[in-house]
Scaffold this motif. Structure first.
Motif, mmCIF file in Angstrom:
data_model
loop_
_atom_site.group_PDB
_atom_site.id
_atom_site.type_symbol
_atom_site.label_atom_id
_atom_site.label_comp_id
_atom_site.label_asym_id
_atom_site.label_seq_id
_atom_site.Cartn_x
_atom_site.Cartn_y
_atom_site.Cartn_z
ATOM 1 N N ASP A 150 0.862 -1.171 0.000
ATOM 2 C CA ASP A 150 0.000 0.000 0.000
ATOM 3 C C ASP A 150 0.908 1.234 0.000
ATOM 4 O O ASP A 150 2.091 1.133 0.340
ATOM 5 C CB ASP A 150 -0.881 -0.052 1.261
ATOM 6 C CG ASP A 150 -1.600 1.249 1.489
ATOM 7 O OD1 ASP A 150 -2.340 1.667 0.581
ATOM 8 O OD2 ASP A 150 -1.412 1.865 2.567
ATOM 9 N N ASP B 224 -0.077 5.166 0.892
ATOM 10 C CA ASP B 224 -0.260 6.129 1.980
ATOM 11 C C ASP B 224 -0.276 5.453 3.342
ATOM 12 O O ASP B 224 -1.057 4.532 3.568
ATOM 13 C CB ASP B 224 -1.595 6.865 1.767
ATOM 14 C CG ASP B 224 -1.399 8.352 1.856
ATOM 15 O OD1 ASP B 224 -0.888 8.829 2.872
ATOM 16 O OD2 ASP B 224 -1.732 9.022 0.866
ATOM 17 N N GLY B 225 0.593 5.899 4.241
ATOM 18 C CA GLY B 225 0.624 5.338 5.592
ATOM 19 C C GLY B 225 1.506 4.095 5.693
ATOM 20 O O GLY B 225 1.806 3.631 6.791
ATOM 21 N N THR B 226 1.902 3.553 4.541
ATOM 22 C CA THR B 226 2.766 2.365 4.510
ATOM 23 C C THR B 226 4.160 2.737 4.000
ATOM 24 O O THR B 226 5.166 2.416 4.635
ATOM 25 C CB THR B 226 2.147 1.272 3.617
ATOM 26 O OG1 THR B 226 0.855 0.949 4.138
ATOM 27 C CG2 THR B 226 3.012 0.029 3.588
ATOM 28 N N ASP C 282 -1.268 -0.475 6.003
ATOM 29 C CA ASP C 282 -1.454 0.167 7.309
ATOM 30 C C ASP C 282 -2.910 0.122 7.767
ATOM 31 O O ASP C 282 -3.214 0.596 8.848
ATOM 32 C CB ASP C 282 -0.987 1.626 7.257
ATOM 33 C CG ASP C 282 -1.917 2.503 6.430
ATOM 34 O OD1 ASP C 282 -2.050 2.219 5.222
ATOM 35 O OD2 ASP C 282 -2.524 3.431 6.979
ATOM 36 N N ASP D 206 -6.509 -2.837 3.379
ATOM 37 C CA ASP D 206 -5.321 -3.516 2.832
ATOM 38 C C ASP D 206 -5.296 -4.996 3.217
ATOM 39 O O ASP D 206 -5.197 -5.883 2.362
ATOM 40 C CB ASP D 206 -4.036 -2.868 3.365
ATOM 41 C CG ASP D 206 -3.960 -1.388 3.039
ATOM 42 O OD1 ASP D 206 -4.386 -1.016 1.940
ATOM 43 O OD2 ASP D 206 -3.485 -0.625 3.896
HETATM 44 MG MG LIG Z 1 -2.704 3.205 3.489
#
Ligand SMILES: [Mg+2]
Length: 258
Positions: free
Chosen positions: A10, A12-14, A217, A222
């Motif tokens: 993933d 964003d955030g990962t 995340d 995900d």
């Molecule tokens: Mg994400």
């Protein structure tokens, strides 16, 4: 940790937050690639082409190639082609229109720049994604088409979309909810948590699901899509989900994969 032939990350955030790579993410991706694993970058975002994401990832130091980027826009194009649908009414961003056109699909209601309007020729399917130019007239036209029996395809159902500084804007799911209400029809959703995109990557790589690790995340999107596709999953605590479920493989950031 054991090495997998293919990793699906993933974004964003990962791998990053805003325009900043998350600590240890770049080095981990490079190390996995150096040891012979394949990488895919998978985003629910339908608003841009794969080249856009490649360039964004490269600016932060990730060794990304366009061929390694998969998105809900590309998955939507593949789903339409697999169902024999060629003429499409679109509610979405120019990046979605451009992506559909690259697959040879005809978008009946967009100009040369990919900007959509409510008017257009007959279509065979209606595609809805994030669209910051969304209007009542676009909704009316989509409703009429879906009510005549055209297939209703949603790129992704995210209710909100994260911006810089923790700000949120309405996501594709908010627009889809309006069209679902007036058309009284459920869409096929291409993006996570549906396993469609993960399964597509696994198939195209010629691997079995057990050979592909899905890393993200968010447990509810995900990891849910990875599990539904039959893949092992790994949670990073650098984004949304902060409490791993029992038995879930997890680490603070991507360095836990090495
Ligand atoms: Mg994400």
């Amino acid at each position: 940790m054991i090495r997998y032939p293919l990793y699906i990350f993933d974004l964003d955030g990962t791998l990053y937050r805003g325009d900043e790579a998350i600590p240890n993410a770049v080095d981990t991706v490079k190390a996995l690639e150096a040891s012979g694993s394949q990488i895919r970058y998978l985003t629910n975002n339908s608003g841009h082409t794969r080249e856009f994401f490649r360039d964004k990832l490269r600016r932060m130091g990730f060794p990304a190639e366009a061929e390694e980027v998969e998105s809900s826009a590309r998955g939507t194009a593949k789903y339409l082609l697999a169902n024999g649908l060629k003429t499409i009414f679109v509610i979405g961003e120019p990046g979605l229109v451009e992506t559909l056109r690259l697959f040879g699909l005809s978008v009946v209601n967009a100009d040369g720049e990919g900007v959509v309007s409510p008017d257009g020729l007959d279509s065979e399917a209606v595609v809805v994604g994030i669209c910051r130019q969304f209007t009542y007239e676009l909704m009316r036209s989509a409703m009429e088409r879906i009510r005549t029996g055209q297939l209703f395809v949603a790129t992704n159902a995210d209710s909100t979309y994260p911006m810089e500084g923790g700000r949120l804007i309405p996501g594709a799911g908010s627009i889809i909810a309006g069209i679902r209400t007036c058309s009284e029809t459920e869409p096929f959703v291409v993006g996570k948590p549906n396993p469609y995109l993960v399964s597509l990557i696994v198939q195209e790589a010629g691997l079995s699901p057990a050979e592909v690790l899905v890393v993200g995340d968010r447990a509810d999107t995900d990891l849910a899509s990875g599990e539904a596709a039959g893949c092992p999953t790994h949670l990073v605590l650098s984004g949304v989900t902060q409490t791993p479920s029992e038995g879930q493989s997890f680490s603070a950031d991507l360095s836990g994969l090495l």
